[in-house]
Design an enzyme around this catalytic site. Structure first.
Site, PDB file in Angstrom:
ATOM      1  N   PRO A  85       0.838  -1.201   0.000  1.00 22.54           N
ATOM      2  CA  PRO A  85       0.000   0.000   0.000  1.00 22.54           C
ATOM      3  C   PRO A  85       0.869   1.246   0.000  1.00 22.54           C
ATOM      4  CG  PRO A  85       0.149  -0.930   2.210  1.00 22.54           C
ATOM      5  CD  PRO A  85       0.891  -1.865   1.311  1.00 22.54           C
ATOM      6  N   HIS A 259       8.325   0.387   6.382  1.00 27.12           N
ATOM      7  CA  HIS A 259       7.615   1.460   5.682  1.00 27.12           C
ATOM      8  C   HIS A 259       8.505   2.048   4.583  1.00 27.12           C
ATOM      9  CE1 HIS A 259       3.739   3.457   7.088  1.00 27.12           C
ATOM     10  NE2 HIS A 259       3.995   4.158   6.000  1.00 27.12           N
TER      11      HIS A 259
HETATM   12  C1  LIG Z   1       4.964   7.175  -1.474  1.00 21.44           C
HETATM   13  C2  LIG Z   1       4.736   6.102  -0.466  1.00 21.44           C
HETATM   14  C3  LIG Z   1       3.574   6.115   0.273  1.00 21.44           C
HETATM   15  C4  LIG Z   1       3.340   5.117   1.213  1.00 21.44           C
HETATM   16  N1  LIG Z   1       2.145   5.087   1.865  1.00 21.44           N
HETATM   17  C5  LIG Z   1       1.899   4.104   2.745  1.00 21.44           C
HETATM   18  C6  LIG Z   1       0.646   4.019   3.402  1.00 21.44           C
HETATM   19  O1  LIG Z   1      -0.256   4.809   3.150  1.00 21.44           O
HETATM   20  N2  LIG Z   1       0.470   3.030   4.306  1.00 21.44           N
HETATM   21  C7  LIG Z   1       1.451   2.113   4.579  1.00 21.44           C
HETATM   22  O2  LIG Z   1       1.250   1.221   5.409  1.00 21.44           O
HETATM   23  N3  LIG Z   1       2.638   2.159   3.956  1.00 21.44           N
HETATM   24  C8  LIG Z   1       2.890   3.114   3.049  1.00 21.44           C
HETATM   25  N4  LIG Z   1       4.078   3.147   2.397  1.00 21.44           N
HETATM   26  C9  LIG Z   1       5.068   2.085   2.651  1.00 21.44           C
HETATM   27  C10 LIG Z   1       4.861   0.941   1.670  1.00 21.44           C
HETATM   28  O3  LIG Z   1       3.690   0.223   1.956  1.00 21.44           O
HETATM   29  C11 LIG Z   1       6.001  -0.064   1.722  1.00 21.44           C
HETATM   30  O4  LIG Z   1       6.177  -0.494   3.037  1.00 21.44           O
HETATM   31  C12 LIG Z   1       7.318   0.476   1.197  1.00 21.44           C
HETATM   32  O5  LIG Z   1       7.110   1.312   0.078  1.00 21.44           O
HETATM   33  C13 LIG Z   1       8.206  -0.685   0.798  1.00 21.44           C
HETATM   34  O6  LIG Z   1       9.422  -0.238   0.362  1.00 21.44           O
HETATM   35  P1  LIG Z   1       9.787  -0.073  -1.206  1.00 21.44           P
HETATM   36  O7  LIG Z   1       9.139   1.166  -1.654  1.00 21.44           O
HETATM   37  O8  LIG Z   1      11.263  -0.005  -1.172  1.00 21.44           O
HETATM   38  O9  LIG Z   1       9.257  -1.288  -1.935  1.00 21.44           O
HETATM   39  C14 LIG Z   1       4.319   4.126   1.444  1.00 21.44           C
HETATM   40  C15 LIG Z   1       5.481   4.130   0.708  1.00 21.44           C
HETATM   41  C16 LIG Z   1       5.703   5.102  -0.237  1.00 21.44           C
HETATM   42  C17 LIG Z   1       6.977   5.057  -1.039  1.00 21.44           C
END
Ligand SMILES: Cc1cc2nc3c(=O)[nH]c(=O)nc-3n(C[C@H](O)[C@H](O)[C@H](O)COP(=O)(O)O)c2cc1C
Length: 392
Positions: A85, A259
Site C-alpha cells: 500500500p 515502511h
Molecule cells: C509514497 C509512499 C507512500 C506510502 N504510503 C503508505 C501508506 O499509506 N500506508 C502504509 O502502510 N505504507 C505506506 N508506504 C510504505 C509501503 O507500503 C512499503 O512499506 C514500502 O514502500 C516498501 O518499500 P519499497 O518502496 O522499497 O518497496 C508508502 C510508501 C511510499 C513510497
C-alpha cells in the site's frame, strides 16, 4: 542464444525505471516518493542489504520447465510478488490506483490499497473483477473509531481478502523532504476512502479522524481482528519479539516492513530483520516482506531466507510515472522475467525448491559462508493458525 525479447527501448530494469520515472516528476513529488525519514539511512540500506547476500547456484538440474507461481491470500498468483500500500498514486499519473490495479489483475498478482489512496477501494477491486487476484485494504488506525470501522466495512464490501493494519506508524516519521517542500495533497485530489468531508490537503491541523492512533496496542489489534471477516496481517513488524506477539494475537500473518524507510530512520533493513523473525515464527503464520526489493534476485533471496511472499511499494509508482498503467505492467514483467531467470539459473523449478542454503553471507573472517537450511516447521508445529475469535 535465445535472448528474451525486450519490452521497452529504454527501461531494462527497475533501476532504469526509477531513473526515467524520476525525471518526469516535480522535485516535490519525486522526493515524496523516493525519499523517507531523516537522513535516509534505512531507505538506502533496504536496497544495499540485498547485495550483502550472495547466491549459491546449483547446476545440472533439469530446469526446462520453471513454475514461479504460488499462493497468496487464497489466490494463485503468477509469482511471489504484489503491490504494497502506497499513498497517492494519482500524483504520479492520472491512471492512479485503478491503473495499478488493472496491471496487477492482468498479470495475476495481488494488491494492497493504502487508506490514503486517491481512488476508492470499491473502484480498485472492481478493476480486478473476474481476474482471480486478491486485494487487501491497509489501515493506519486513527484516533476515531468510527472512521476505522467505516474503512473496514468498506473493504469487506469491496471484497477484500485481507485487512492490513500498519503497526509502525503511531506517529508520522520525520520526512525532511515534506518539510522542505511543504508537501501536501494537491486540492484537485482526494482520499475517497477517508471521507469526503475532510480537507485532505491540510496535513497539520489536528483532526481525530486523520490522527494516527498513538495508543495502538496488542489488545486493540485483537479487538479489531475479531470484528472483521477479513484475514488480518500486521504490516511493520521488525523484530522477533513482536512477531511472537503477532502469533499470540492469532493474526493470519505479518509483513516485515519498515515502511520503506519512511518511519524510523536507522531501522534495520528488512531483509536483515527477516531471518530472526522467520526463526521465531516457525511457520505458524505467514511471513511477508517489503522494502528495497528492486530485482528478481531480491525476491529469490527473501524467499530463500524464509519469506512466504514479497511486496513492492515504490516500483508500481515509478511504473505509473513512466507510462501509466502500461508502465506498471512493464515493471511487473521485468521483475517476473528476472525472478524466473534467477530460479532457472539457481536450479529451482518451483517455489518450494528455494532454500536458505542457496545463500551465503560474509562472516567475521571476511569469507562467504553458506547459510543452513531451515527445519521443516510443518512437522514441528501442530495445528492451524490460531483462531482470533476463539481467543476473545
Ligand atoms: C509514497 C509512499 C507512500 C506510502 N504510503 C503508505 C501508506 O499509506 N500506508 C502504509 O502502510 N505504507 C505506506 N508506504 C510504505 C509501503 O507500503 C512499503 O512499506 C514500502 O514502500 C516498501 O518499500 P519499497 O518502496 O522499497 O518497496 C508508502 C510508501 C511510499 C513510497
Amino acid at each position: 542464444m535465445n535472448r528474451k525479447a525486450t519490452r521497452d527501448s529504454v527501461v531494462f530494469s527497475i533501476s532504469d525505471l526509477q531513473r526515467e520515472a524520476s525525471q518526469k516528476l516535480s522535485t516535490t513529488v519525486r522526493e515524496y516518493y523516493n525519499e523517507g525519514a531523516m537522513d535516509l539511512v534505512t531507505v538506502k540500506d533496504n536496497t544495499a542489504a540485498y547485495d550483502r547476500l550472495r547466491l549459491r547456484p546449483r547446476v545440472c538440474v533439469d530446469v526446462a520447465k520453471v513454475d514461479a507461481s504460488t499462493e497468496c491470500f487464497g489466490s494463485k498468483v503468477a509469482f511471489p510478488l504484489g503491490f504494497s500500500p502506497a499513498a497517492m498514486h494519482k500524483l504520479a499519473h492520472k491512471d492512479g490506483e485503478c491503473g495499478t490495479s488493472r496491471a496487477a489483475a492482468k498479470f495475476g498478482i495481488n494488491m494492497l490499497l493504502s487508506q490514503y489512496a486517491t481512488d476508492s477501494i470499491g473502484d480498485v477491486t472492481a478493476m480486478g473483477a473476474g481476474a482471480g487476484n486478491a486485494y487487501g485494504m491497509q489501515v493506519c488506525l486513527t484516533e476515531d473509531p468510527a472512521t476505522n470501522t467505516r474503512l473496514i466495512r468498506d473493504a469487506e464490501a469491496a471484497g477484500c481478502k485481507s485487512l492490513v493494519i500498519t503497526v509502525d506508524a503511531p506517529a508520522l516519521g520525520r520526512r525532511l523532504n515534506e518539510y522542505r517542500n511543504n508537501f501536501s495533497l494537491p486540492k484537485h485530489l482526494t482520499f475517497p476512502n477517508m471521507g469526503a468531508d475532510m480537507d485532505h490537503s491540510d496535513v497539520v491541523t489536528y483532526d481525530p479522524r486523520k490522527a494516527y492512533d498513538a495508543a495502538l496496542t496488542w489488545t486493540k489489534i485483537r479487538h479489531i481482528a475479531a470484528t472483521t471477516t477479513m484475514d488480518v496481517y500486521l504490516k511493520g513488524v521488525q523484530t522477533a519479539e513482536d512477531a511472537l506477539e503477532a502469533v499470540r494475537c492469532g493474526v493470519a500473518g505479518i509483513i516485515v516492513s519498515n515502511h520503506g524507510g519512511r518511519q524510523v530512520d536507522s531501522a534495520v533493513a528488512t531483509i536483515d530483520a527477516l531471518e530472526e523473525i522467520v526463526d521465531a515464527v516457525q511457520g505458524r503464520i505467514q511471513v511477508h516482506i517489503d522494502g528495497g526489493i528492486r530485482r528478481g534476485s531480491d525476491i529469490f533471496k527473501a524467499l530463500a531466507l524464509g519469506a512466504d511472499h514479497c511486496w513492492v511499494g515504490r516500483v508500481p509508482i515509478w511504473g505509473l510515472a513512466y507510462n501509466g498503467e502500461e508502465g506498471v505492467s512493464l515493471a511487473i514483467q521485468l521483475l517476473y522475467d528476472e525472478f524466473a531467470t534467477t530460479m532457472t539459473l539457481m536450479g529451482c523449478t518451483k517455489i518450494s525448491d528455494i532454500k536458505r542454503s542457496h545463500l551465503s553471507r560474509m562472516g567475521p573472517d571476511g569469507g562467504f559462508h553458506k547459510l543452513q537450511d531451515l527445519p521443516d516447521w510443518s512437522s514441528k508445529v501442530a495445528g492451524p493458525i490460531l483462531d482470533v475469535h476463539a481467543r476473545l
